[in-house]
Design a protein around this motif. Structure first.
Motif, PDB file in Angstrom:
ATOM      1  N   GLU A 218      -4.973   5.413  34.964  1.00  0.00           N
ATOM      2  CA  GLU A 218      -5.441   6.061  36.186  1.00  0.00           C
ATOM      3  C   GLU A 218      -6.096   5.043  37.120  1.00  0.00           C
ATOM      4  N   ALA A 219      -6.802   4.085  36.535  1.00  0.00           N
ATOM      5  CA  ALA A 219      -7.413   3.032  37.349  1.00  0.00           C
ATOM      6  C   ALA A 219      -6.338   2.171  38.009  1.00  0.00           C
ATOM      7  N   ILE A 220      -5.276   1.876  37.273  1.00  0.00           N
ATOM      8  CA  ILE A 220      -4.180   1.089  37.841  1.00  0.00           C
ATOM      9  C   ILE A 220      -3.598   1.789  39.064  1.00  0.00           C
ATOM     10  N   LYS A 221      -3.440   3.100  38.983  1.00  0.00           N
ATOM     11  CA  LYS A 221      -2.931   3.858  40.144  1.00  0.00           C
ATOM     12  C   LYS A 221      -3.825   3.635  41.366  1.00  0.00           C
ATOM     13  N   LEU A 222      -5.131   3.671  41.160  1.00  0.00           N
ATOM     14  CA  LEU A 222      -6.056   3.496  42.278  1.00  0.00           C
ATOM     15  C   LEU A 222      -6.038   2.059  42.794  1.00  0.00           C
ATOM     16  N   TYR A 223      -5.982   1.093  41.872  1.00  0.00           N
ATOM     17  CA  TYR A 223      -5.915  -0.306  42.305  1.00  0.00           C
ATOM     18  C   TYR A 223      -4.677  -0.553  43.163  1.00  0.00           C
ATOM     19  N   ILE A 224      -3.543  -0.014  42.735  1.00  0.00           N
ATOM     20  CA  ILE A 224      -2.309  -0.192  43.500  1.00  0.00           C
ATOM     21  C   ILE A 224      -2.425   0.482  44.866  1.00  0.00           C
ATOM     22  N   LYS A 225      -3.014   1.669  44.888  1.00  0.00           N
ATOM     23  CA  LYS A 225      -3.224   2.382  46.145  1.00  0.00           C
ATOM     24  C   LYS A 225      -4.049   1.555  47.124  1.00  0.00           C
ATOM     25  N   GLU A 226      -4.983   0.773  46.581  1.00  0.00           N
ATOM     26  CA  GLU A 226      -5.858  -0.044  47.433  1.00  0.00           C
ATOM     27  C   GLU A 226      -5.230  -1.399  47.792  1.00  0.00           C
ATOM     28  N   GLY A 227      -4.003  -1.639  47.345  1.00  0.00           N
ATOM     29  CA  GLY A 227      -3.321  -2.875  47.709  1.00  0.00           C
ATOM     30  C   GLY A 227      -3.561  -4.040  46.781  1.00  0.00           C
ATOM     31  N   CYS A 228      -3.948  -3.753  45.536  1.00  0.00           N
ATOM     32  CA  CYS A 228      -4.178  -4.810  44.548  1.00  0.00           C
ATOM     33  C   CYS A 228      -2.883  -5.186  43.830  1.00  0.00           C
ATOM     34  N   ARG A 229      -2.889  -6.357  43.250  1.00  0.00           N
ATOM     35  CA  ARG A 229      -1.864  -6.772  42.295  1.00  0.00           C
ATOM     36  C   ARG A 229      -2.493  -6.655  40.911  1.00  0.00           C
ATOM     37  N   VAL A 230      -1.813  -5.974  39.985  1.00  0.00           N
ATOM     38  CA  VAL A 230      -2.388  -5.674  38.669  1.00  0.00           C
ATOM     39  C   VAL A 230      -1.618  -6.400  37.573  1.00  0.00           C
ATOM     40  N   ILE A 231      -2.359  -7.079  36.709  1.00  0.00           N
ATOM     41  CA  ILE A 231      -1.808  -7.598  35.460  1.00  0.00           C
ATOM     42  C   ILE A 231      -2.243  -6.629  34.367  1.00  0.00           C
ATOM     43  N   ALA A 232      -1.299  -5.860  33.846  1.00  0.00           N
ATOM     44  CA  ALA A 232      -1.587  -4.828  32.844  1.00  0.00           C
ATOM     45  C   ALA A 232      -1.290  -5.405  31.466  1.00  0.00           C
ATOM     46  N   ALA A 233      -2.322  -5.541  30.639  1.00  0.00           N
ATOM     47  CA  ALA A 233      -2.182  -6.224  29.358  1.00  0.00           C
ATOM     48  C   ALA A 233      -2.492  -5.286  28.200  1.00  0.00           C
ATOM     49  N   SER A 234      -1.586  -5.252  27.216  1.00  0.00           N
ATOM     50  CA  SER A 234      -1.731  -4.365  26.066  1.00  0.00           C
ATOM     51  C   SER A 234      -0.710  -4.769  25.018  1.00  0.00           C
ATOM     52  N   ARG A 235      -0.883  -4.258  23.809  1.00  0.00           N
ATOM     53  CA  ARG A 235       0.160  -4.433  22.787  1.00  0.00           C
ATOM     54  C   ARG A 235       1.373  -3.564  23.095  1.00  0.00           C
ATOM     55  N   SER A 236       1.159  -2.462  23.823  1.00  0.00           N
ATOM     56  CA  SER A 236       2.230  -1.496  24.080  1.00  0.00           C
ATOM     57  C   SER A 236       2.950  -1.834  25.383  1.00  0.00           C
ATOM     58  N   THR A 237       3.646  -2.954  25.401  1.00  0.00           N
ATOM     59  CA  THR A 237       4.285  -3.404  26.636  1.00  0.00           C
ATOM     60  C   THR A 237       5.427  -2.485  27.059  1.00  0.00           C
ATOM     61  N   ASP A 238       6.157  -1.939  26.094  1.00  0.00           N
ATOM     62  CA  ASP A 238       7.255  -1.028  26.445  1.00  0.00           C
ATOM     63  C   ASP A 238       6.722   0.197  27.182  1.00  0.00           C
ATOM     64  N   GLU A 239       5.624   0.742  26.675  1.00  0.00           N
ATOM     65  CA  GLU A 239       5.046   1.924  27.306  1.00  0.00           C
ATOM     66  C   GLU A 239       4.495   1.592  28.690  1.00  0.00           C
ATOM     67  N   LEU A 240       3.911   0.418  28.840  1.00  0.00           N
ATOM     68  CA  LEU A 240       3.393   0.015  30.142  1.00  0.00           C
ATOM     69  C   LEU A 240       4.514  -0.204  31.152  1.00  0.00           C
ATOM     70  N   ASN A 241       5.601  -0.815  30.697  1.00  0.00           N
ATOM     71  CA  ASN A 241       6.744  -1.008  31.591  1.00  0.00           C
ATOM     72  C   ASN A 241       7.319   0.336  32.036  1.00  0.00           C
ATOM     73  N   ALA A 242       7.394   1.287  31.107  1.00  0.00           N
ATOM     74  CA  ALA A 242       7.894   2.621  31.446  1.00  0.00           C
ATOM     75  C   ALA A 242       6.959   3.303  32.441  1.00  0.00           C
ATOM     76  N   PHE A 243       5.652   3.151  32.242  1.00  0.00           N
ATOM     77  CA  PHE A 243       4.660   3.719  33.157  1.00  0.00           C
ATOM     78  C   PHE A 243       4.808   3.116  34.556  1.00  0.00           C
ATOM     79  N   ALA A 244       4.923   1.785  34.629  1.00  0.00           N
ATOM     80  CA  ALA A 244       5.046   1.115  35.920  1.00  0.00           C
ATOM     81  C   ALA A 244       6.321   1.538  36.643  1.00  0.00           C
ATOM     82  N   GLU A 245       7.406   1.664  35.881  1.00  0.00           N
ATOM     83  CA  GLU A 245       8.677   2.072  36.481  1.00  0.00           C
ATOM     84  C   GLU A 245       8.606   3.516  36.977  1.00  0.00           C
ATOM     85  N   GLN A 246       8.027   4.384  36.161  1.00  0.00           N
ATOM     86  CA  GLN A 246       7.908   5.798  36.525  1.00  0.00           C
ATOM     87  C   GLN A 246       7.080   5.983  37.794  1.00  0.00           C
TER      88      GLN A 246
END
Length: 242
Positions: free
Chosen positions: A20-48
């Motif tokens: 949810e924070a990533i959504k707000l950061y993107i809305k504010e014009g930020c570039r986000v480096i999203a780091a986690s063990r669950s990279t597949d899930e993060l990629n799916a989230f970013a694509e969605q």
């Protein structure tokens, strides 16, 4: 703080609050480096969400301490803002007899945070670092018999951030801790928690992103009251709490 064009490093980015924070950061014009063990899930989230142009997904394991320096060195951009949101929960009865589970909470909430955040703040060449935010818990305010192992790891994390705030004061880098109550999330799914006290991840994400100047941030007026009562309550009364 003006957020546009900032680089945000989100550690533990697969958590519900972090997304949810990533959504707000993107809305504010930020570039986000999203780091986690669950990279597949993060990629799916970013694509969605249509964030592929603004989110860079990186593998990060909070408990793999010996990889943290290389992880930081290999970041495509050094951060202006860091959010540490990694979490792991084992209920207290299980944690009392399962050392691996207890140790995992210690590694994720405290040891891993200290490891990677020390590396980040020791990089004096990154003069753009402005803010560090940690997602902690009200469970760390006072020791209670129902969750004192989990709570102790969050308490340690909060105290680390408090000292880090003082340590970084002269460099004009702000540090904040989000002391959250019950959050409706993957981690709390299946737990018997009072519905009237549940907070949505999107609600918690707002003070994460738009942090006020103070160090301790307790989202929700009910939880502010509970936080104050817990801090002031005599120990003999705390002992009667569940």
């Amino acid at each position: 703080m003006q957020l546009s064009n900032k680089t945000v490093l989100v550690l533990g980015a697969n958590s519900d609050v972090a997304k949810e924070a990533i959504k707000l950061y993107i809305k504010e014009g930020c570039r986000v480096i999203a780091a986690s063990r669950s990279t597949d899930e993060l990629n799916a989230f970013a694509e969605q969400q249509g964030f592929m142009a603004n989110v860079i997904v990186q593998y990060f394991d909070a408990t793999a301490f010996d990889t943290h320096q290389q992880f930081y060195n290999n970041l495509p951009f050094k951060p202006n803002i860091v959010l540490y949101a990694a979490g792991f929960l084992k209920n207290n009865e299980q944690a009392m007899i399962d050392w691996d589970g207890s140790f995992q909470m210690m590694k994720v909430h405290y040891c891993g945070a200290v490891s990677i955040l020390n590396i980040i703040v020791n990089d004096k060449s990154n003069t753009s670092l402005e803010k560090i935010v940690g997602l902690s818990s009200l469970s760390g305010v006072r020791g209670r018999k129902s969750n004192f192992i989990y709570g102790s790891t969050k308490s340690a994390f909060t105290q680390y951030l408090a000292g880090l705030r003082q340590y970084l004061f002269s460099r004009n880098i702000s540090v904040h801790v989000i002391v959250a109550g019950y959050i409706r999330s993957k981690m709390t799914a299946g737990l018997d928690l009072p519905e009237s006290l549940m907070l949505e991840p999107s609600f918690i994400a707002k003070p994460v992103v738009y942090t006020p100047a103070r160090f301790t941030i307790v989202p929700g007026f009910k939880w502010k009251i509970i936080y104050t009562i817990l801090r002031l309550m005599p120990e003999k009364l705390v002992a009667r709490l569940p």
